[in-house]
Design a protein around this motif. Sequence first.
Motif, PDB file in Angstrom:
ATOM      1  N   GLY A  34       9.397   1.042   1.627  1.00 14.10           N
ATOM      2  CA  GLY A  34       8.167   1.762   1.193  1.00 14.10           C
ATOM      3  C   GLY A  34       8.046   3.010   2.291  1.00 14.10           C
ATOM      4  O   GLY A  34       8.503   2.623   3.525  1.00 14.10           O
TER       5      GLY A  34
ATOM      6  N   GLU B  72       1.905   4.589   4.632  1.00 10.22           N
ATOM      7  CA  GLU B  72       0.509   5.314   4.247  1.00 10.22           C
ATOM      8  C   GLU B  72       0.378   6.607   4.981  1.00 10.22           C
ATOM      9  O   GLU B  72       0.571   6.796   6.244  1.00 10.22           O
TER      10      GLU B  72
ATOM     11  N   LEU C 160       8.132  -0.243  -3.249  1.00  5.93           N
ATOM     12  CA  LEU C 160       6.709   0.074  -3.036  1.00  5.93           C
ATOM     13  C   LEU C 160       6.358   1.827  -3.062  1.00  5.93           C
ATOM     14  O   LEU C 160       5.350   1.985  -3.389  1.00  5.93           O
TER      15      LEU C 160
ATOM     16  N   ARG D  58       6.030   5.602  -2.230  1.00  3.16           N
ATOM     17  CA  ARG D  58       5.303   6.363  -0.864  1.00  3.16           C
ATOM     18  C   ARG D  58       3.892   6.252  -0.782  1.00  3.16           C
ATOM     19  O   ARG D  58       3.560   5.705  -1.638  1.00  3.16           O
TER      20      ARG D  58
ATOM     21  N   VAL E  88       2.270   4.212   1.093  1.00  5.84           N
ATOM     22  CA  VAL E  88       1.904   2.832   0.717  1.00  5.84           C
ATOM     23  C   VAL E  88       0.886   2.340   1.746  1.00  5.84           C
ATOM     24  O   VAL E  88       1.125   2.352   2.895  1.00  5.84           O
TER      25      VAL E  88
ATOM     26  N   GLN F  47       0.045  -3.651   2.151  1.00  2.98           N
ATOM     27  CA  GLN F  47       0.945  -3.841   0.745  1.00  2.98           C
ATOM     28  C   GLN F  47       2.299  -4.340   1.137  1.00  2.98           C
ATOM     29  O   GLN F  47       2.771  -5.354   0.535  1.00  2.98           O
TER      30      GLN F  47
END
Length: 225
Positions: A107, A110, A135, A137, A139, A143
């Motif tokens: 991913g 964040e 996951l 983008r 993220v 997670q």
Amino acid sequence: MNNIIEGGSILNKATLFQDIAQALVEFETEKVAELAEETLQQNIPAYETITEGLVTGMNEVGRLYEEEEYFLPEVLMCSDAFNAGLEVVQPHLDKSSLEKPIKMVIGVVEGDTHDIGKNLVRILSGASGFEIYDLGRDVPLEQFIAKAEETQSDMICMSTLMTTTMDGMKTVIDRLKEQNLRDKYKVLIGGGPISQTFCDRIGADLYASDASSAVRKAKEIMGRA
């Protein structure tokens, strides 16, 4: 059976695999599917068709991408051809012949929504037999670990194109340490501002400058080179 009759001439199994790989590299989706069907008619194990034909073709696609002869549109077309061949032979796989796939959570960290590089890694690694949990983008950092634990994955792969979100990668690694999970996962990072120096500083396992090298290094560290 190692030899195939085609047009009155003998076509050996290795040549058939070469034809599959070449058709894949040239985006010939229908031809890849037809050749994959031919292998089934000749009782060639599906596993061999995948590893010697389809994956060989995608490895060449990776090389062409790495050398900037192919770009994202070409990679996507080749991926379509790969999937067409896989769809033909996959139902005929002897499950006992398969290695346990490398499981990867991937991913964009964040705060960043740039996902072209991440998508390329997902495409190439999936075509190489990885089991991918994408996951997406932007993220949330927690997670990555939660998904890795849920899926019992082998690797966590994070990317970013923004300097402002780089430290999120270190946060994920620090949280792995806090939860006594650091030794459980190999951590692969990449993206425009990322470097080997940064990788070493935050304690990641691997840095890759592009999608092809990411897949190659992931295979190497998992003993699948």
